[in-house]
Design a protein around this motif. Structure first.
Motif, PDB file in Angstrom:
ATOM      1  N   SER A  37       9.768   1.848   4.643  1.00  0.00           N
ATOM      2  CA  SER A  37      10.243   2.751   3.987  1.00  0.00           C
ATOM      3  C   SER A  37      11.622   2.315   3.407  1.00  0.00           C
ATOM      4  O   SER A  37      12.095   1.510   3.684  1.00  0.00           O
ATOM      5  CB  SER A  37      10.647   4.110   4.874  1.00  0.00           C
ATOM      6  OG  SER A  37      11.516   3.822   5.785  1.00  0.00           O
ATOM      7  N   ALA A  38      12.106   3.124   2.279  1.00  0.00           N
ATOM      8  CA  ALA A  38      12.986   2.509   1.446  1.00  0.00           C
ATOM      9  C   ALA A  38      13.889   3.721   1.149  1.00  0.00           C
ATOM     10  O   ALA A  38      13.310   4.778   0.651  1.00  0.00           O
ATOM     11  CB  ALA A  38      12.620   1.716   0.667  1.00  0.00           C
ATOM     12  N   ALA A  71      12.985  -0.607   5.712  1.00  0.00           N
ATOM     13  CA  ALA A  71      12.564  -0.510   7.230  1.00  0.00           C
ATOM     14  C   ALA A  71      11.466  -1.391   7.848  1.00  0.00           C
ATOM     15  O   ALA A  71      10.621  -1.644   7.164  1.00  0.00           O
ATOM     16  CB  ALA A  71      12.315   0.949   7.646  1.00  0.00           C
ATOM     17  N   LEU A  72      11.809  -2.276   8.806  1.00  0.00           N
ATOM     18  CA  LEU A  72      10.897  -2.908   9.703  1.00  0.00           C
ATOM     19  C   LEU A  72       9.468  -2.326   9.560  1.00  0.00           C
ATOM     20  O   LEU A  72       8.291  -2.787   9.611  1.00  0.00           O
ATOM     21  CB  LEU A  72      11.527  -3.228  10.973  1.00  0.00           C
ATOM     22  CG  LEU A  72      10.806  -4.476  11.692  1.00  0.00           C
ATOM     23  CD1 LEU A  72      10.467  -5.774  10.747  1.00  0.00           C
ATOM     24  CD2 LEU A  72      11.748  -4.981  12.644  1.00  0.00           C
ATOM     25  N   SER A  73       9.588  -0.693   9.846  1.00  0.00           N
ATOM     26  CA  SER A  73       8.458  -0.045   9.832  1.00  0.00           C
ATOM     27  C   SER A  73       8.741   1.091   9.590  1.00  0.00           C
ATOM     28  O   SER A  73       9.556   1.933  10.005  1.00  0.00           O
ATOM     29  CB  SER A  73       7.272  -0.267  11.191  1.00  0.00           C
ATOM     30  OG  SER A  73       6.427   0.827  11.275  1.00  0.00           O
ATOM     31  N   HIS A  74       7.691   2.015   8.954  1.00  0.00           N
ATOM     32  CA  HIS A  74       8.111   3.474   8.665  1.00  0.00           C
ATOM     33  C   HIS A  74       7.152   4.493   9.539  1.00  0.00           C
ATOM     34  O   HIS A  74       7.712   5.180  10.175  1.00  0.00           O
ATOM     35  CB  HIS A  74       7.476   3.896   7.307  1.00  0.00           C
ATOM     36  CG  HIS A  74       7.644   5.660   7.154  1.00  0.00           C
ATOM     37  ND1 HIS A  74       6.569   6.197   7.219  1.00  0.00           N
ATOM     38  CD2 HIS A  74       8.543   6.496   6.884  1.00  0.00           C
ATOM     39  CE1 HIS A  74       6.813   7.530   7.049  1.00  0.00           C
ATOM     40  NE2 HIS A  74       8.004   7.535   7.092  1.00  0.00           N
TER      41      HIS A  74
END
Lengths: 549, 549
Positions: B422-423, B500-503
């Motif tokens: 995510s960004a 993000a490293l993961s959403h």
């Protein structure tokens, strides 16, 4: 980077009360207090004088003082009485009683005013080296003992004031976020955002004095939280400086990267470190505000209506339902003919003990119009009698007035305090009943039968907050015991009936004793383990939030 | 208490893939794969056979086995090969490659199936006593190594399967909450709620197999998360059983009682304990679903439109914007004349490389109608070309199909995997570009130039998730190295570009090495301190989430 201009922040809090001005009480309200509580004596006592406060001299070790001066400059390490008294306590009823009477049990040995993350980090290191406790101090508005000087055994204690950390560091117009230093106050934040067509929309009753860092540290909720969200939901990222270094949560939308460190920092109330910077989600300034009021025949009917609005996707941005007792007091406070007419009109409609409901919508014309229309049949279906926009505008106008009124009531010999919780809808009635009963029983046992009004606000799909206002004749000679007993009874009732220990005031010193009951042994062990990791010397805000082992 | 009836849950996952059925690939899509990737060989290979998997015998100490049998009964301690293989891995591309080829590096020594909190608590105690690691296992659908058998040095390892913990314990119709045991699966939850006129509205792609406990442990997000919220936002309360006892967060609306222990448990991925029970916020079943599709000329225009909808208070419940590459692949997958017509129609409207946007609204007729109207001028203003309801219905119909297609693509010699992040809006373009470039560069260096499609979904006011699908010819002989290199390049690019490293996939084994970069030294220290407090013997889900010291 924007810096607050002179005059863009409110004048300092009176050291013994709120704001910098007096408020008059309406005659019908005074009559009500006299008739029903036997309180509200005629002549307000004199304004307390700071010279009458007896305070032990500060005992900051000379070496520590020197190192603090090296860090922030001599002008920003203050240990004069006034500065220490101004950072000795928050603004709970018992705080005000103590300050007014000149009985300040504890004050920090000094107040240190750093101006940067680096300075804060050095202050923490220097204090850890010297076994000196550190109490972060934002707006000083806590009503649960969050900023009361409380010592860890004989250790020295400083207040770390964030008033010089008040920069607006960045506004991102694409992601709609703003990055603020922690000492930024409500009105300054809103005025800077307003110049950019933006708003944060966070308006707790402490708005005029509270800070962004305090909002984060306490999980504050503003009056429009139903629409704008709680402050913890506004947080996109933040930084906390701990005695072992900085813990930074980068700003950004939600993620799935393990336990949420943002939610470890939010609510940490200064016991893990000093929140120095927050990035918050902001919004376009609403072009239209529509606020209106209704009367409900019973609190139960009003609560059901709010629940229906929330659960059917028709939530207004502000919901606020007063019970009959609080409505009666509000009507008494609203001077003049309008209130009398409202009472007569409602009695004729079968609302003998009306419950005032305020709903508010904010946004652009199209969305507000559509949302108001979508809510209207639900509102009518609940038997609500429309009172128009006037009473809602009056509430909006007066919504930061509570703490000023409290000073005026204290002047007249009253006990006046609030208690709050949140509860699921299915336990709303029982939690409310339990708290009202507990407050009444305790105060009646002291021969000071109270008025207890309550309102429901901050609504969610699964529940809402309940907020209680207590008025009684102050038991002179045992004012502290009188409220301590009542508060204990109320908190016991909240925990036993399934309410939350706090919805938005937080824990501080005042609720710490109930934390184990609320979170269980494993929950408290987790909080202690986090604290031990970030603050191994145990210098941060002693005795707050986490009960002693 | 409701118990799933026979047939109310899907048949077991194929041990080497997804679901229990094959899916055919459309001819135009196969042609595209052949033409552009030089992949998609004609004849699918044979179905792998479980007897061909070589597995070291389980090495559960006899005394531990006895104590486990005493706890849950002999029938529920399984150490046969099939059961061990079925609990050896999740469903990432590399997991499937390994399973299909019979190379299962590690499997648990046994699979234990407790049926109550008490049994789980005893299993944890017994395992801690025996220095045996415990891997909680819900639906087994992790794509980031969350449920891969990974040993802590030479310690024995069991999988703790939650399939017998699948009761619906309570539905509160007033607060609209449901309490479920952690092993409850998506379809069962929805069917039980549907009988009561309710829905949870959580539909990740793994919906058919994933469990409520897994949703909580990973911070899952469903396809309608824009409207219904992420699973962590649906959580009202939950319980985690740890080796040192139960940590229970009572259900209720939000509160201000310190750091959020709910948000410490959510996302903990089994490394702190076993989530055994969750209370979730549910909703009335929507009476109306309106889903429609549009074409945007560019991804940038579509992202701007979604941002505008979110930030102006006009968010649909589902948003999904595919880039030109993903749209091209979707059109190729949609067999027949309709897709050809759509392409021609859009080309005539200047959309030579169309980007497909799907928006969905759910609720009652009045609110859906008003919301669709409120969004329409924003949509038109962005230059979107309406494609009607058909393509959106097709997406809705096929939305759990991805993992089935993957099996079919693996059969044909393809590399097929997804990457997500995510960004914030202001970094959306740069994060997307960085990830696509990294994936392309790595795979081109291997001589297997890929198709990389991406879509934006799960939108927030301050950003959104980005989801990438990678298709390439599989590098036979070095399939693992090929993807390991590409995945590392993509993850490096995400972290470096501010994503993000993961959403919503989580961390597991696959992202653990980047956790320190994402959270900093202090963040990781906090996670380790929490783990040490709750799991002092370090038996829970070794090597996942928290990088080794």
């Amino acid at each position: 980077v924007s810096r607050p201009a002179r005059g863009s922040t409110p004048p300092p809090l009176r050291w013994w009360g709120w704001g910098d001005r007096d408020t008059a009480l309406a005659e019908p309200f005074l009559a009500l207090l006299r008739d029903e509580l036997g309180a509200a004596s005629e002549a307000p006592p004199e304004c307390p004088r700071i010279e009458h406060v007896s305070l032990l001299p500060g005992a900051l070790p000379a070496r520590l003082r020197r190192r603090l001066v090296e860090t922030v400059g001599g002008f920003h390490v203050r240990d004069d009485s006034e500065e220490r008294i101004r950072h000795a306590a928050g603004r709970s009823y018992l705080d005000l009683i103590a300050l007014r009477s000149g009985r300040v049990a504890e004050a920090p040995d000094a107040v240190v005013h750093p101006a940067s993350d680096e300075e804060i980090q050095t202050v923490l290191r220097v204090c850890a080296d010297a076994d000196c406790s550190v109490m972060p101090f934002g707006g000083g508005t806590s009503v649960v003992g969050g900023v009361n000087a409380s010592r860890d055994r004989g250790r020295p204690l400083i207040a770390l004031a964030l008033d010089r950390m008040d920069l607006l560091l960045d506004v991102d117009r694409s992601s709609l976020t703003a990055t603020l230093q922690a000492g930024s106050r409500g009105p300054w934040i809103e005025s800077e955002l307003a110049q950019r067509g933006l708003t944060l929309g966070h308006h707790p009753q402490s708005f005029e004095y509270a800070t962004a860092g305090g909002y984060a540290a306490t999980r504050s909720a503003g009056q429009a939280s139903t629409g704008y969200g709680r402050f913890d939901q506004m947080l996109s990222g933040l930084r906390m400086l701990t005695p072992t270094g900085a813990l930074t949560v980068p700003a950004g939308p939600p993620r799935a990267t393990g336990p949420s460190l943002l939610d470890v920092i939010a609510g940490s109330e200064g016991v893990l470190g000093v929140i120095s910077e927050v990035t918050v989600r902001v919004r376009s300034r609403p072009r239209l505000r529509h606020y209106a009021a209704w009367s409900l025949q019973t609190f139960h009917a009003g609560a059901g209506l709010i629940r229906d609005l929330l659960q059917s996707g028709r939530a207004p941005d502000v919901v606020r339902l007063a019970d009959a007792e609080e409505t009666r007091a509000s009507l008494a406070m609203a001077r003049g003919a309008a209130a009398r007419m409202a009472r007569r009109y409602l009695a004729a409609r079968g609302h003998a003990s009306p419950c005032l409901l305020i709903l508010g919508w904010e946004g652009d014309g199209q969305t507000v119009g559509a949302r108001v229309r979508a809510a209207s049949s639900t509102i009518r279906g609940a038997g609500a009698v429309a009172l128009g926009e006037r009473p809602a505008q009056a509430w909006l106008y007066d919504r930061f007035e509570g703490p000023y009124l409290r000073d005026a009531l204290l002047d007249r010999g009253l006990l006046v305090e609030t208690v709050e919780t949140s509860a699921p809808w299915h336990e709303m009635a029982s939690v409310r009943g339990a708290v009202v009963d507990a407050l009444r029983a305790s105060l009646e046992a002291d021969g000071t039968a109270p008025l207890v009004g309550s309102h429901l606000s901050h609504a969610y799909r699964d529940g809402a907050s309940l907020y209680f206002t207590v008025l009684a004749r102050r038991l002179e000679g045992d004012a502290v015991g009188q409220w301590t007993r009542a508060k204990r009874a109320a908190t016991d009732a909240i925990v036993a009936s399934g309410g939350a220990l706090s919805h938005h005031h937080g824990i501080g010193l005042d609720h710490a004793a109930w934390m184990t009951a609320a979170h269980g042994d494993r929950g408290i062990a987790v909080l202690r383990a986090i604290k031990k990791e970030l603050d191994p010397a145990g210098i941060m805000n002693p005795n707050k939030l986490i009960p002693p082992e």
